[in-house]
Design an enzyme around this catalytic site. Structure first.
Site, short mmCIF file in Angstrom:
data_model
loop_
_atom_site.label_atom_id
_atom_site.label_comp_id
_atom_site.label_asym_id
_atom_site.label_seq_id
_atom_site.Cartn_x
_atom_site.Cartn_y
_atom_site.Cartn_z
N THR A 1 37.11 48.17 39.75
CA THR A 1 38.52 47.75 39.79
C THR A 1 38.89 46.92 38.57
O THR A 1 39.97 46.34 38.53
CB THR A 1 38.83 46.95 41.08
OG1 THR A 1 38.04 45.75 41.06
CG2 THR A 1 38.50 47.75 42.33
N THR A 2 37.99 46.85 37.60
CA THR A 2 38.26 46.17 36.33
C THR A 2 37.91 47.13 35.19
O THR A 2 37.12 48.06 35.41
CB THR A 2 37.42 44.89 36.19
OG1 THR A 2 36.04 45.22 36.39
CG2 THR A 2 37.84 43.83 37.19
N HIS B 1 38.03 38.31 44.63
CA HIS B 1 39.40 38.62 44.22
C HIS B 1 40.39 37.96 45.19
O HIS B 1 40.19 38.00 46.40
CB HIS B 1 39.64 40.14 44.23
CG HIS B 1 38.82 40.86 43.21
ND1 HIS B 1 39.26 41.10 41.93
CD2 HIS B 1 37.57 41.39 43.28
CE1 HIS B 1 38.32 41.74 41.26
NE2 HIS B 1 37.28 41.93 42.04
N HIS C 1 37.85 35.74 34.67
CA HIS C 1 38.51 36.72 35.52
C HIS C 1 38.28 36.42 37.00
O HIS C 1 39.10 36.72 37.84
CB HIS C 1 37.97 38.14 35.25
CG HIS C 1 38.03 38.55 33.82
ND1 HIS C 1 39.21 38.63 33.14
CD2 HIS C 1 37.07 38.90 32.93
CE1 HIS C 1 38.98 39.02 31.89
NE2 HIS C 1 37.68 39.18 31.74
N HIS D 1 33.30 41.15 46.42
CA HIS D 1 32.61 42.38 46.02
C HIS D 1 31.15 42.10 45.73
O HIS D 1 30.83 41.34 44.81
CB HIS D 1 33.25 42.98 44.76
CG HIS D 1 34.60 43.58 45.01
ND1 HIS D 1 35.50 43.86 44.01
CD2 HIS D 1 35.19 43.97 46.17
CE1 HIS D 1 36.59 44.40 44.55
NE2 HIS D 1 36.43 44.46 45.85
N HIS E 1 31.28 38.65 43.45
CA HIS E 1 32.43 37.89 42.92
C HIS E 1 33.62 38.03 43.87
O HIS E 1 33.54 38.75 44.87
CB HIS E 1 32.77 38.38 41.51
CG HIS E 1 33.17 39.81 41.47
ND1 HIS E 1 32.30 40.83 41.15
CD2 HIS E 1 34.35 40.42 41.77
CE1 HIS E 1 32.93 41.99 41.21
NE2 HIS E 1 34.18 41.77 41.60
#
Lengths: 265, 265
Positions: A223-224, A136, A107, A153, A134
């Site tokens: 957000t996941t 995005h 992801h 994040h 991580h």
């Protein structure tokens, strides 16, 4: 052979056949067994497209209806009005971290280190410890309908398992990010691949952030999936720089992994 | 005064009061009246965030349920399997166009010109004429989960009002796009602003496209409300170049205006 059989705490002949078949399947398709086992606990098979994409996360096994019907979901589109009310940046004791593992988890690229337990922030008297960070691409939060190229994040957790996230936006620039350099030079390109990084300079990241601005804080969600709410967000509203080549290399690995902005209540 | 009253085809005293009030409201809030009138015909008040964002387009006045329950919605995430089956590019008679008007319509920058009526493509024997082209940032279509910085849509229409769209992807590069240069140098920055462009070199665009690759064709929909289906798409699967400064200037105006990818049936 008989003596070995007697030594074992069970008989080969009485050993349940389905376990033998399971073991053979495991030898041939290990990922099938791992996904079945993980699926019942934490693993959620989500994506950013099609029928396992953000629109359908609430329907996925292991996820939650909160992804669809939550009232404090993230990310959001911040307005000029929001960013009039900024909070002081909440990171007093950041230090550089060593022995970092960068994992491509299918992801995103997620960075972990035992050193992270030294780094914490305090929110309403409670201590939140850094668990991982991580990336995005493109950004998940927007400001007045504008997006940024990357959103990092930094995920913190308190002793009750409640999360807080410090979000760092990056925008395309002629200047490279010094902080991102060792990470982008060692990107794990394939799903489940890991890379070791000797050092990640969180101090330089915090220095850049402090010199920029304060943060917009609100109560949102992961957000996941499973989109858990009660997450305290600190979004740095002014983006840091990322160079063109850095961006192209990062998003070649991360692809599109940005949830669409959520309704505000 | 009496003589003027007699000259008019109606009496001031008998003139319906609500029309006088409407006129006064129009003088004070012209946009209210324009939106009400347009709303009943073509104007749909959609956005890319929050409760008028893509997730809720099917609920908007003037839109259609097809945005939510359609079976051939666009954009989509193309796979390696898809792009094994490419069609020849369908643009034989493109020419440069003059006297182009670039309009900031609040959703995108849209370019129109009377010259566009000379440019057409043939699909299954039917002629489709170029109506306008516009831009999305980031791209709406993805390829194997990867997105691109810009997607240009050249929108064609046949005599029955059916649309076809030629989609051109652009990816960040050290090289500028010659084609985009006059457009980006004259961006209408405010909603409803227009700019005049002397010339737009569609020939150079088509030259770049032809030299690159063939296109992926499928039957989809408009990517904005009312999400009408039956649209023939031609997606150029290899991106053209856009320079960093060009990209930053374009998306400063367009912001995030990309619908999330749709489920495939």
């Amino acid at each position: 052979m008989n003596s070995i059989r007697n030594f074992l705490p069970f008989s080969f002949t009485k050993f349940p056949k389905f376990l033998i078949y399971l073991f053979i399947i495991y030898l041939i398709f290990p990922s099938v067994i791992i996904n079945v086992v993980e699926g019942t606990e934490v693993y959620i098979n989500y994506t950013y497209s099609g029928d396992t994409g953000p629109r359908f996360w609430h329907l996925l096994e292991g996820s939650s209806e909160i992804c669809e019907c939550g009232k404090n979901q993230s990310p959001i589109d911040l307005t000029s009005e929001d960013i009039k009310n900024l909070a002081p940046p909440p990171y007093p004791n950041f230090t550089d971290i060593t022995d970092v593992e960068a994992l491509n988890n299918g992801h995103t690229v997620e960075c972990c280190s035992d050193d992270m337990s030294k780094i914490n922030i305090k929110i309403e008297g409670k201590l939140y410890t850094l668990a991982q960070f991580h990336f995005h691409t493109p950004s998940e939060h927007r400001i007045n309908g504008k997006y940024f190229d990357v959103e990092q994040h930094l995920v913190f957790e308190n002793e009750d398992g409640i999360n807080a996230v410090v979000s760092v936006l990056y925008d395309l620039s002629t200047k490279n990010s010094t902080f991102l350099d060792p990470i982008i030079s060692n990107l794990p390109k394939i799903c489940n691949e890991t890379k070791k990084l000797d050092k990640v300079e969180l101090l330089s990241l915090v220095h850049d952030l402090n010199s920029l601005s304060q943060t917009y804080s609100y109560s949102g969600s992961l957000t996941t999936p499973p989109c858990t709410e009660g997450v305290t967000w600190f979004v740095n509203v002014k983006p840091l720089n990322i160079g063109m080549q850095q961006l192209l290399e990062l998003r070649q690995v991360t692809g599109f992994n940005s949830r669409y902005t959520q309704t505000r209540h």
